[in-house]
Enzyme design. Structure first.
Site, short mmCIF file in Angstrom:
data_model
loop_
_atom_site.label_atom_id
_atom_site.label_comp_id
_atom_site.label_asym_id
_atom_site.label_seq_id
_atom_site.Cartn_x
_atom_site.Cartn_y
_atom_site.Cartn_z
CB ILE A 97 -3.36 7.54 -3.38
CG1 ILE A 97 -4.17 6.97 -4.55
CG2 ILE A 97 -3.37 6.56 -2.21
CD1 ILE A 97 -3.67 5.63 -5.08
N GLY B 251 3.81 10.56 0.31
CA GLY B 251 4.33 11.31 -0.82
C GLY B 251 3.34 12.35 -1.30
N GLY C 244 13.16 6.87 -1.90
CA GLY C 244 13.30 6.50 -0.49
C GLY C 244 12.30 5.45 -0.03
CD GLU D 230 11.98 10.40 -0.53
OE1 GLU D 230 11.59 10.63 -1.69
OE2 GLU D 230 12.37 9.28 -0.15
CB ILE E 114 4.08 0.73 -11.35
CG1 ILE E 114 4.55 2.19 -11.28
CG2 ILE E 114 3.64 0.38 -12.77
CD1 ILE E 114 5.79 2.48 -12.11
#
Length: 422
Positions: A211, A207, A328, A230, A305
């Site tokens: 990180i 994503g 996703g 994605e 989280i």
């Protein structure tokens, strides 16, 4: 297609309509602002979207008396609203949002999009947000477009013909940019842990954020990596320039970067513009588990989280507060697990900014389980990476506690004994 003023373009919206708004970097804010100016002449307008950029004025007074949001993925600009009586959230995989439109569960009256100028054949590009926008425009009764020359023309299936556009307005403004943040020492250590799990020839999904960028920065010694994801951002650019990301061992779209949306800097958008290496598809294509698993060594890098000591992952809520969305994550975690040599990986710092452990005895009350413990394999923090696959509950708790912050390990061990009685 008829080029009109903003006020005339949004006049197509009638009371009790459902309006789809394209999201991410392609959010058509000029159309949104103009529609909100009509709030006194309209009633009960439903907005449906995934994450959008900009202020989202329809969630603010006095416009919120006219508009209501049904969000499929919650961003920072609507988070407060969604967690009040006025807004709402639909828990749904990104790969299944198109079914809401095609099955007439949420039929779309008007779709607001932002597109490139038409090419010589009359086709406009949906730019860097094809995701659920493509099925939205295919099923909407009417399409209103914000035509913008700064929109990258993307290869793939994200196109709409001028004959299908009811009204269009011409603008010339930068699309939304996201500039990489400074990577912290903790994030660099997490990047090292995850990079050690990535094999040569792997197909990556990642994503946006520090990180993922930290992981990518640690892959300079790798070879023949591919991208089927994605979304992606600027972190991939140095690896492409260095010949590390080549896609030559992929099965699906060999040699191409497959994605359904992208968010990043202007440099990223310039790279994507008219670049046949980049193949943009709708989310039902990119996030199809059966398609993902065909690629070799799929390495899915996702965030959490909090994770409880049995491996349950919460990635979209903070307790009962809806923070983001399902997205996703599950599609790629499962696709990676089924891929030959694949590795589904969750990454997070061991503690929050306030020092609270993210590895917990129990998820917070009201928290959603984004990914079940049966789907979780690798988990990485700055203190190491562990593989939970095949481990029983006691072994899982021991493994996760071993990568928790040292300040919390003793308390977690006590809580694990009380919970598991072992």
């Amino acid at each position: 297609m008829k080029i009109v003023s903003l006020s005339e373009a949004v006049s197509i919206v009638q009371s009790e309509n459902r309006v789809f708004i394209q999201g991410a970097a392609m959010t058509p804010n000029k159309l949104i602002d103009s529609l909100c100016e009509r709030h006194t002449t309209l009633r009960d307008i439903e907005i449906i979207s995934i994450h959008t950029e900009g202020e989202a004025p329809y969630t603010l007074p006095p416009y919120s008396n006219t508009f209501r949001l049904n969000s499929c993925f919650v961003g920072g600009n609507v988070r407060n609203y969604v967690n009040t009586l006025g807004g709402n959230y639909i828990p749904i995989f990104l790969s299944e949002i198109h079914l809401l439109f095609s099955r007439n569960i949420l039929p779309i009256d008007v779709a607001f999009v932002q597109v490139s100028p038409p090419d010589k054949h009359g086709y406009c590009s949906l730019g860097v947000s094809v995701d659920v926008t493509l099925p939205a425009v295919r099923h909407a009764k009417k399409i209103v477009a914000q035509i913008n020359p700064t929109v990258p023309r993307t290869h793939g299936t994200g196109i709409v013909h001028i004959d299908d556009i009811e009204y269009a307005v011409e603008v010339d403004v930068p699309i939304h940019e996201h500039h990489p943040a400074i990577i912290s020492p903790v994030e660099y250590r997490i990047g090292e842990q995850v990079a050690a799990l990535v094999e040569n020839g792997a197909t990556l999904q990642m994503g946006i954020g520090s990180i993922p960028d930290a992981v990518l920065s640690k892959l300079t010694g790798h070879k023949k990596l591919g991208i089927h994801t994605e979304m992606f951002s600027d972190g991939v650019l140095p690896l492409i320039e260095q010949g590390i990301i080549t896609g030559e061992e992929k099965i699906v779209k060999r040699g191409k970067i497959v994605s359904c949306f992208a968010v990043g800097s202007r440099a990223l958008y310039d790279f994507i513009d008219d670049n046949p290496i980049c193949d943009f598809r709708d989310a039902a294509y990119t996030n199809d588990t059966a398609r993902i698993r065909r690629n070799p060594k799929v390495t899915a890098i996702n965030s959490a989280i909090e994770i409880d000591i049995t491996g349950q992952v919460c990635a979209d809520t903070i307790g009962s507060l809806q923070y983001s969305g399902v997205g996703g994550q599950m599609d790629f975690i499962r696709g990676a697990a089924l891929s030959q040599g694949g590795k589904p990986i969750f990454t997070m710092s061991s503690v929050t900014s306030k020092g609270v452990s993210k590895i917990t005895p129990y998820l917070k009350q009201g928290a959603g389980v984004t990914t079940t413990r049966a789907h979780v394999h690798f988990v990485a923090t700055e203190y190491g990476a562990v593989d939970l696959f095949g481990k029983n509950l006691k072994e899982r708790s021991e493994a996760l506690i071993s990568i928790a912050h040292p300040d919390h390990q003793e308390q977690l061990e006590r809580e694990a004994f009380k919970r598991l009685k072992k």
